[in-house]
Motif scaffolding. Structure first.
Motif, PDB file in Angstrom:
ATOM      1  N   GLY A   9       0.784  -1.222   0.000  1.00 22.44           N
ATOM      2  CA  GLY A   9       0.000   0.000   0.000  1.00 22.44           C
ATOM      3  C   GLY A   9       0.817   1.274   0.000  1.00 22.44           C
ATOM      4  O   GLY A   9       1.932   1.320   0.497  1.00 22.44           O
ATOM      5  N   LEU A  10       0.241   2.295  -0.598  1.00 27.78           N
ATOM      6  CA  LEU A  10       0.780   3.649  -0.570  1.00 27.78           C
ATOM      7  C   LEU A  10      -0.245   4.542   0.103  1.00 27.78           C
ATOM      8  O   LEU A  10      -1.449   4.301   0.019  1.00 27.78           O
ATOM      9  N   TYR A  11       0.240   5.563   0.754  1.00 30.38           N
ATOM     10  CA  TYR A  11      -0.620   6.436   1.551  1.00 30.38           C
ATOM     11  C   TYR A  11      -0.529   7.865   1.053  1.00 30.38           C
ATOM     12  O   TYR A  11       0.509   8.298   0.564  1.00 30.38           O
ATOM     13  N   GLU A  16      -0.113   8.901   7.641  1.00 30.79           N
ATOM     14  CA  GLU A  16      -0.690   7.571   7.432  1.00 30.79           C
ATOM     15  C   GLU A  16       0.401   6.516   7.299  1.00 30.79           C
ATOM     16  O   GLU A  16       0.285   5.408   7.845  1.00 30.79           O
ATOM     17  N   ALA A  17       1.470   6.840   6.580  1.00 31.96           N
ATOM     18  CA  ALA A  17       2.584   5.900   6.418  1.00 31.96           C
ATOM     19  C   ALA A  17       3.256   5.642   7.764  1.00 31.96           C
ATOM     20  O   ALA A  17       3.616   4.502   8.084  1.00 31.96           O
ATOM     21  N   VAL A  21       3.993   2.176   9.980  1.00 32.83           N
ATOM     22  CA  VAL A  21       5.256   1.793  10.622  1.00 32.83           C
ATOM     23  C   VAL A  21       4.982   1.328  12.045  1.00 32.83           C
ATOM     24  O   VAL A  21       5.481   0.286  12.485  1.00 32.83           O
ATOM     25  N   MET A  22       4.195   2.085  12.762  1.00 33.61           N
ATOM     26  CA  MET A  22       3.884   1.734  14.140  1.00 33.61           C
ATOM     27  C   MET A  22       3.135   0.399  14.212  1.00 33.61           C
ATOM     28  O   MET A  22       3.367  -0.407  15.100  1.00 33.61           O
ATOM     29  N   TRP A  23       2.262   0.154  13.244  1.00 35.83           N
ATOM     30  CA  TRP A  23       1.523  -1.098  13.198  1.00 35.83           C
ATOM     31  C   TRP A  23       2.469  -2.277  12.976  1.00 35.83           C
ATOM     32  O   TRP A  23       2.364  -3.307  13.649  1.00 35.83           O
ATOM     33  N   LYS A  48       3.027   9.828  -3.316  1.00 41.08           N
ATOM     34  CA  LYS A  48       2.447   9.150  -2.152  1.00 41.08           C
ATOM     35  C   LYS A  48       3.566   8.598  -1.278  1.00 41.08           C
ATOM     36  O   LYS A  48       4.725   8.548  -1.677  1.00 41.08           O
ATOM     37  N   TYR A  49       3.198   8.170  -0.080  1.00 38.73           N
ATOM     38  CA  TYR A  49       4.171   7.672   0.891  1.00 38.73           C
ATOM     39  C   TYR A  49       3.998   6.175   1.100  1.00 38.73           C
ATOM     40  O   TYR A  49       2.883   5.664   1.059  1.00 38.73           O
TER      41      TYR A  49
END
Length: 68
Positions: A9-11, A16-17, A21-23, A48-49
């Motif tokens: 996925g891209l954010y 959101e990105a 990372v935290m997830w 996008k990120y």
């Protein structure tokens, strides 16, 4: 292994990105699986990120880095 693994996925925003990372980091702490030692938020060509990480199996100390 020094190759980047790209998280699906891209954010639209860096925030959101960073949440992704935290997830990833939380999921690995819960499962106690091989943790990435380097986590990076990157910007794609279309603006996008995304999130990518790579694992290093060398050394007993594992560190996590988030680059912005």
């Amino acid at each position: 292994m020094n190759d980047w693994v790209y998280f699906a996925g891209l954010y639209d925003s860096k925030f959101e990105a960073y949440c992704a990372v935290m997830w990833v980091e939380a999921d690995e702490r819960i499962r106690r699986t091989a943790q990435p030692t380097e986590v990076e938020v990157y910007r794609s060509r279309n603006g996008k990120y995304g999130v990518r990480f790579r694992s290093h199996t060398m050394g007993s100390e594992r560190r996590s880095l988030v680059r912005h």
